[in-house]
Scaffold this active site. Structure first.
Site, PDB file in Angstrom:
ATOM      1  N   LYS A 180       0.769  -1.358  -0.087  1.00  0.00           N
ATOM      2  CA  LYS A 180       0.080  -0.061   0.106  1.00  0.00           C
ATOM      3  C   LYS A 180       0.920   1.381   0.111  1.00  0.00           C
ATOM      4  O   LYS A 180       1.619   1.420   0.880  1.00  0.00           O
ATOM      5  CB  LYS A 180      -0.939   0.143   1.272  1.00  0.00           C
ATOM      6  N   LYS A 222      -2.237  -1.620  -3.401  1.00  0.00           N
ATOM      7  CA  LYS A 222      -3.249  -0.471  -3.636  1.00  0.00           C
ATOM      8  C   LYS A 222      -2.019   0.843  -3.677  1.00  0.00           C
ATOM      9  O   LYS A 222      -1.128   0.840  -3.080  1.00  0.00           O
ATOM     10  CB  LYS A 222      -3.869  -0.217  -2.178  1.00  0.00           C
TER      11      LYS A 222
END
Length: 326
Positions: free
Chosen positions: A196, A249
């Protein structure tokens, strides 16, 4: 001309049937995870201005949304909660009657076959907007793990099928895995936000989840967008600690990372098609600059082609309709 020697690649593009026959990558409804924002209160369906078509739902309004999701054949949702009150440690995140826990119970009672994923983080629940416990302006790692573990157990007790920790504290998967196992939830998988990045694409989400940090940023715990090799270290740690899925992400600017993770690990890979990516397409489509349907489908196909098994996307309802020819 008869002596020219070249390959005729167009032979396999000559008709729709031919193109379908040799198609390499497919997008299915079963690939989709639909994010939903739930809030405390009644009769609330607040539009998120920066994300056309996305809303915050109170529980009484959530029922209609969930019915539609099920009717479209979308197999899973992920829940993000916005509490009525916030505090320094995010008590609402792990309260047995917190908004995510109550939404989970409602969904599982109404549609037990719908797979519920609980986002496990603190940023929506803390008054400072960070994903962990704060001391001064420092985000503390280890004290945050205890709260995240409590949150995961409370979500599993409420009926969540998958726990999805997104906080990026070191050791978060290990802490949650131990807590779930000790509480008797050894069969509940962890869908880790393993890779992320500290991305500029999260802006609209912070409006929707009301979780923007009140000071500083999240660069001390989310990854530097410039780094590729760091993704391997993060993914390997989470696998060793017991992750069952790996999320990358954002997705669109990190297709190379999705491919890296796919090539090196054998867990299911989830691409998170984040809020900023969604908002850009929606804005361009509303201005008539692009045609929304083909651009969305091409974008999600790109994520599948890069190696994603599943896609977490705000486009899910539209895509489900388009895949049915509606």
């Amino acid at each position: 001309m008869t002596n020219l020697n070249f390959k005729r690649h167009r032979r396999l593009r000559s008709s729709a049937t031919m193109r379908s026959m040799v198609k390499e990558t497919y997008l299915h409804k079963e690939d989709l995870i639909y994010p939903i924002f739930v809030v405390e209160g009644e009769n609330i369906k607040n539009p998120v201005k920066s994300m056309p078509g996305v809303f915050q739902f109170s529980l009484d309004k959530l029922e209609e949304e969930i019915d539609e999701v099920v009717s479209l054949g979308i197999p899973s949702v992920i829940l993000f909660g916005i509490p009525a009150e916030k505090d320094a440690v995010g008590t609402g995140a792990f309260h047995d009657h917190g908004i995510v826990q109550e939404a989970t119970r409602l969904i599982k009672e109404r549609h037990p076959e719908l797979l519920v994923i609980a986002d496990t983080c603190l940023c929506e629940f803390t008054d400072h907007g960070h994903c962990g416990v704060v001391e001064g302006e420092k985000i503390l790692n280890d004290p945050s793990l205890d709260i995240l573990a409590r949150t995961a157990v409370s979500q599993a007790k409420a009926g969540a099928d998958i726990i999805a920790p997104s906080n990026m504290m070191d050791g978060f998967v290990a802490a949650i895995r131990v807590a779930l196992d000790e509480a008797g939830f050894e069969d509940v998988p962890i869908m880790s936000y393993a890779v992320k990045y500290a991305s500029g694409y999260y802006g609209p989400f912070r409006e929707a989840a009301e979780g923007a940090p009140k000071f500083g940023d999240r660069k001390t715990y989310q990854m530097d967008p410039a780094n590729r090799l760091e993704a391997f270290r993060e993914a390997e740690s989470d696998i060793e600690e017991g992750a069952d899925f790996l999320i990358v992400k954002p997705a669109l600017s990190y297709l190379d990372i999705i491919r890296d993770v796919r090539n090196n690990y054998h867990l299911p890979i989830v691409a998170y098609n984040v809020s900023g990516e969604y908002a850009m397409i929606k804005a361009a489509a509303q201005n008539g600059w692009i045609e929304e349907k083909p651009v969305v489908l091409e974008t999600l196909l790109g994520m599948k082609r890069a190696g994603a098994d599943l896609i977490l996307t705000y486009h899910a309802k539209d895509v489900a309709r388009w895949l049915e020819g509606k």
